[in-house]
Design a protein around this motif. Structure first.
Motif, PDB file in Angstrom:
ATOM      1  N   ARG A 276       0.833  -1.209   0.000  1.00  0.00           N
ATOM      2  CA  ARG A 276       0.000   0.000   0.000  1.00  0.00           C
ATOM      3  C   ARG A 276       0.866   1.257   0.000  1.00  0.00           C
ATOM      4  NH1 ARG A 276      -3.974   1.126  -2.176  1.00  0.00           N
ATOM      5  NH2 ARG A 276      -4.170   2.919  -0.807  1.00  0.00           N
ATOM      6  N   ARG A 277       1.947   1.251   0.797  1.00  0.00           N
ATOM      7  CA  ARG A 277       2.783   2.462   0.867  1.00  0.00           C
ATOM      8  C   ARG A 277       3.520   2.721  -0.432  1.00  0.00           C
ATOM      9  NH1 ARG A 277      -0.055   2.643   4.365  1.00  0.00           N
ATOM     10  NH2 ARG A 277      -1.024   3.811   2.689  1.00  0.00           N
ATOM     11  N   SER A 278       3.784   1.655  -1.193  1.00  0.00           N
ATOM     12  CA  SER A 278       4.422   1.920  -2.483  1.00  0.00           C
ATOM     13  C   SER A 278       3.394   2.478  -3.469  1.00  0.00           C
ATOM     14  CB  SER A 278       5.110   0.664  -3.018  1.00  0.00           C
ATOM     15  OG  SER A 278       4.155  -0.257  -3.461  1.00  0.00           O
ATOM     16  N   LEU A 279       2.103   2.177  -3.251  1.00  0.00           N
ATOM     17  CA  LEU A 279       1.050   2.757  -4.094  1.00  0.00           C
ATOM     18  C   LEU A 279       0.636   4.134  -3.595  1.00  0.00           C
ATOM     19  CD1 LEU A 279      -1.138  -0.472  -4.354  1.00  0.00           C
ATOM     20  CD2 LEU A 279       0.127   0.581  -6.245  1.00  0.00           C
ATOM     21  N   LEU A 280       0.696   4.330  -2.283  1.00  0.00           N
ATOM     22  CA  LEU A 280       0.210   5.571  -1.670  1.00  0.00           C
ATOM     23  C   LEU A 280       1.078   5.890  -0.451  1.00  0.00           C
ATOM     24  CD1 LEU A 280      -2.271   7.645  -1.770  1.00  0.00           C
ATOM     25  CD2 LEU A 280      -3.207   6.274   0.108  1.00  0.00           C
ATOM     26  N   PRO A 281       2.037   6.797  -0.621  1.00  0.00           N
ATOM     27  CA  PRO A 281       2.897   7.151   0.517  1.00  0.00           C
ATOM     28  C   PRO A 281       2.066   7.672   1.695  1.00  0.00           C
ATOM     29  CG  PRO A 281       3.743   8.091  -1.526  1.00  0.00           C
ATOM     30  CD  PRO A 281       2.380   7.531  -1.835  1.00  0.00           C
ATOM     31  N   LYS A 282       2.580   7.459   2.890  1.00  0.00           N
ATOM     32  CA  LYS A 282       1.830   7.838   4.088  1.00  0.00           C
ATOM     33  C   LYS A 282       1.429   9.311   4.054  1.00  0.00           C
ATOM     34  CE  LYS A 282       2.223   5.433   7.905  1.00  0.00           C
ATOM     35  NZ  LYS A 282       2.730   4.822   9.152  1.00  0.00           N
ATOM     36  N   ALA A 283       2.294  10.154   3.514  1.00  0.00           N
ATOM     37  CA  ALA A 283       2.003  11.590   3.485  1.00  0.00           C
ATOM     38  C   ALA A 283       0.778  11.921   2.631  1.00  0.00           C
ATOM     39  CB  ALA A 283       3.217  12.354   2.958  1.00  0.00           C
ATOM     40  N   GLU A 284       0.364  10.973   1.770  1.00  0.00           N
ATOM     41  CA  GLU A 284      -0.782  11.254   0.894  1.00  0.00           C
ATOM     42  C   GLU A 284      -2.095  10.634   1.377  1.00  0.00           C
ATOM     43  OE1 GLU A 284       0.326  10.272  -3.161  1.00  0.00           O
ATOM     44  OE2 GLU A 284       2.299  11.218  -2.888  1.00  0.00           O
ATOM     45  N   LEU A 285      -2.046  10.004   2.553  1.00  0.00           N
ATOM     46  CA  LEU A 285      -3.263   9.360   3.071  1.00  0.00           C
ATOM     47  C   LEU A 285      -4.405  10.364   3.229  1.00  0.00           C
ATOM     48  CD1 LEU A 285      -1.898   6.909   5.828  1.00  0.00           C
ATOM     49  CD2 LEU A 285      -3.429   6.260   3.952  1.00  0.00           C
ATOM     50  N   LEU A 286      -4.098  11.522   3.773  1.00  0.00           N
ATOM     51  CA  LEU A 286      -5.146  12.506   4.031  1.00  0.00           C
ATOM     52  C   LEU A 286      -5.800  12.981   2.730  1.00  0.00           C
ATOM     53  CD1 LEU A 286      -6.702  14.237   6.044  1.00  0.00           C
ATOM     54  CD2 LEU A 286      -4.907  15.961   5.842  1.00  0.00           C
ATOM     55  N   ASP A 287      -4.972  13.309   1.738  1.00  0.00           N
ATOM     56  CA  ASP A 287      -5.522  13.731   0.445  1.00  0.00           C
ATOM     57  C   ASP A 287      -6.395  12.646  -0.175  1.00  0.00           C
ATOM     58  OD1 ASP A 287      -4.503  16.224   0.401  1.00  0.00           O
ATOM     59  OD2 ASP A 287      -2.862  15.811  -0.999  1.00  0.00           O
ATOM     60  N   ARG A 288      -5.960  11.418  -0.010  1.00  0.00           N
ATOM     61  CA  ARG A 288      -6.722  10.323  -0.601  1.00  0.00           C
ATOM     62  C   ARG A 288      -8.066  10.146   0.117  1.00  0.00           C
ATOM     63  NH1 ARG A 288      -6.856   7.847  -5.575  1.00  0.00           N
ATOM     64  NH2 ARG A 288      -7.461   5.672  -5.369  1.00  0.00           N
ATOM     65  N   ARG A 289      -8.099  10.451   1.415  1.00  0.00           N
ATOM     66  CA  ARG A 289      -9.390  10.395   2.133  1.00  0.00           C
ATOM     67  C   ARG A 289     -10.340  11.462   1.598  1.00  0.00           C
ATOM     68  NH1 ARG A 289      -6.030   9.767   6.950  1.00  0.00           N
ATOM     69  NH2 ARG A 289      -5.817   7.510   7.233  1.00  0.00           N
ATOM     70  N   LEU A 290      -9.799  12.633   1.270  1.00  0.00           N
ATOM     71  CA  LEU A 290     -10.647  13.675   0.690  1.00  0.00           C
ATOM     72  C   LEU A 290     -11.149  13.242  -0.687  1.00  0.00           C
ATOM     73  CD1 LEU A 290      -8.539  16.788   1.756  1.00  0.00           C
ATOM     74  CD2 LEU A 290     -10.631  15.915   2.823  1.00  0.00           C
ATOM     75  N   TRP A 291     -10.264  12.610  -1.457  1.00  0.00           N
ATOM     76  CA  TRP A 291     -10.666  12.055  -2.748  1.00  0.00           C
ATOM     77  C   TRP A 291     -11.788  11.030  -2.564  1.00  0.00           C
ATOM     78  CZ3 TRP A 291     -10.476   6.868  -4.107  1.00  0.00           C
ATOM     79  CH2 TRP A 291     -10.693   6.557  -5.456  1.00  0.00           C
ATOM     80  N   ARG A 292     -11.630  10.133  -1.599  1.00  0.00           N
ATOM     81  CA  ARG A 292     -12.653   9.120  -1.306  1.00  0.00           C
ATOM     82  C   ARG A 292     -13.999   9.789  -1.006  1.00  0.00           C
ATOM     83  NH1 ARG A 292     -11.949   6.698   4.449  1.00  0.00           N
ATOM     84  NH2 ARG A 292     -12.501   8.870   4.829  1.00  0.00           N
ATOM     85  N   ASP A 293     -13.971  10.818  -0.150  1.00  0.00           N
ATOM     86  CA  ASP A 293     -15.233  11.460   0.206  1.00  0.00           C
ATOM     87  C   ASP A 293     -15.858  12.165  -1.001  1.00  0.00           C
ATOM     88  OD1 ASP A 293     -14.926  10.457   2.699  1.00  0.00           O
ATOM     89  OD2 ASP A 293     -14.339  12.340   3.656  1.00  0.00           O
ATOM     90  N   ALA A 294     -15.018  12.737  -1.867  1.00  0.00           N
ATOM     91  CA  ALA A 294     -15.541  13.366  -3.085  1.00  0.00           C
ATOM     92  C   ALA A 294     -16.211  12.318  -3.975  1.00  0.00           C
ATOM     93  CB  ALA A 294     -14.416  14.075  -3.842  1.00  0.00           C
ATOM     94  N   ARG A 295     -15.599  11.149  -4.075  1.00  0.00           N
ATOM     95  CA  ARG A 295     -16.192  10.086  -4.891  1.00  0.00           C
ATOM     96  C   ARG A 295     -17.490   9.564  -4.262  1.00  0.00           C
ATOM     97  NH1 ARG A 295     -13.305   8.273  -9.785  1.00  0.00           N
ATOM     98  NH2 ARG A 295     -14.886   9.772 -10.303  1.00  0.00           N
TER      99      ARG A 295
END
Lengths: 305, 305
Positions: A276-295
């Motif tokens: 997972r970290r190679s797909l999504l670095p820890k620093a990007e978890l928060l942005d990805r949560r915002l993306w999830r909520d937008a979807r």
């Protein structure tokens, strides 16, 4: 309808939004006055965002239906339904439900948002235990509408029905869980699928990324607007009985390889964490949560259309 | 890229659409000339509908890239990739793969759409067995993009990679299954969840309707654009390792109650059939399938946007 929301953390805030969006007058209380003040600010921001996203019509009128209460008594006064959202500790639930049972209108329904504690563990000795139940949301409930209603063995059916009717009236999707089960229904289904997912990655059958693709570009598409039973009902010419006649043997044969109940071991968890970290670095978890909520918002708009 | 599609039933028709939509020149063959003629009409109708739904740009140019072949030799001539779609019988697969291996360009990749027969069962004795694999779609593949690629133990990695690259280039979502597994990955995941779903309904914990709601208005929403690993990765502050630390014990405890491997018995299947028929009479199954496909198209447009 007057609703009291007890506990003003993330879940309490979200419930206040759901009930006020649905037309209820909401009183929000928290033992921590500072948390209560900041909750109202956070709710205002979220309500504005939902208005932007066309997921509620009129932010100002929603906000006008939410007030904070300086005392639990004030919050409960006149409430026909109480939604409790304190931390997940049995002693805390026992203490607050004892207060709720004493201080609320005896006809009010008392519900807990707990995801892990059955109602029987914190209502047994209450005079009003017949009106207590769990109403377990998925976070955040203003984007994910299902709510699992599960009473204790002594909960009146009428209390469950009142809760069901209220949640349906504000646009949630209540389901009734008839027995106290660990994980209720949603997490038991998730657990069954996750266990096979871990097993397949651990066995070297597929990468974590490809497993996710199998769900998000395959299995999960139909499940976003039909459940698993309707899915198979439509996947054989004559319906679900026909489907089971055709594929039951295959699923039974597969099931014989799906019986392990060992804990997910440290090695496979570390392996998936690394993938997972190679797909999504820890620093990007928060942005990805915002993306999830937008979807989720897009999907909700699509389903509401 | 020249693709041969062998077998012109529903799956073969759908593959012809996928490859032609993706820019390939497709030759479609079937042993039954009448089936072949009507396939082209059915493909034309479906391609027009996909154009209406904005899921392909130019129906006429897509149709111009699909031709039928009167002989298998003609279909295979010049093809770099072959997608086979005959009925699910081992003897049939053995017979057709023997022909494909003999008649096709030796550099072509030969793939079967089979959902239930491993490649090793019908390629072992072929000179070109290293270029044979399963490419298992979900029906219909022009709406559900995942395709499971699974070779036999003797399949060359380069053949799997060529298939992966082609499917990705036409907009499918190929995943690689590294071992021959009954049900590949998608149906194993579906089976794990279905088993718990049957168990919960059989145990009187929830109705079939409410179980479906739990998925379609809860668990299934995130799975429509994230897989199960990404879902839990985003559901704990520090990612999937953190999630497993927090919830692993709960899932292990639940798993101990999820071990039964009995066949779904006649009684529970009949019960669910009855519940489904009271929600959806048999006469409405076909309309509901059209509704399902319309929703899948909307979801696909949303995800492509």
């Amino acid at each position: 309808m007057n609703v009291a929301v007890v506990g003003a953390g993330l879940i309490g805030q979200a419930w206040a939004i759901v009930f006020a969006r649905g037309g209820c007058d909401v009183r929000l209380w928290d033992g921590d006055q500072q948390a209560l003040d900041s909750a109202l600010t956070l709710i205002g921001r979220q309500v504005a965002e939902l208005e932007n996203q066309q997921l509620l019509l009129d932010a100002a009128s929603v906000m006008s239906r939410i007030q904070t209460s300086a005392s639990l008594e004030h919050a409960l006064s006149g409430a026909q339904y109480v939604q409790e959202n304190l931390p997940e500790r049995v002693a805390l639930k026992q203490e607050i439900f004892s207060k709720l049972d004493t201080l609320s209108d005896p006809r009010a329904v008392l519900a807990s948002s707990t995801s892990s504690i059955p109602a029987s563990a914190f209502t047994e000795h209450l005079a009003g235990r017949h009106r207590c139940l769990v109403a377990h949301p998925v976070n955040p409930p203003y984007l994910i509408p299902v709510v699992e209603l599960c009473g204790a063995p002594w909960t009146d059916e009428s209390a469950v029905e009142k809760a069901r009717s209220l949640h349906a009236s504000v646009g949630q999707k209540p389901v009734i869980v008839h027995k106290e089960l660990e994980g209720f229904v949603l997490n038991r289904l998730q657990g069954a699928l996750l266990r096979e997912a871990f097993r397949l990655v651990q066995g070297g059958c597929i990468s974590a990324e490809d497993l996710d693709t199998t769900v998000k570009d395959g299995l999960g598409l139909r499940w976003a607007f039909m459940g698993p039973f309707e899915t198979i009902d439509l996947n054989a010419p004559e319906g679900v009985q026909d489907y089971c006649n055709r594929y039951g043997d295959m699923y039974q044969s597969i099931a014989r390889e799906q019986t392990s109940v060992d804990a997910w071991d440290a090695e496979i968890v570390a392996d998936i964490e690394q993938q997972r970290r190679s797909l999504l670095p820890k620093a990007e978890l928060l942005d990805r949560r915002l993306w999830r909520d937008a979807r989720l918002m897009e999907l909700l708009r699509l389903k509401n259309a």
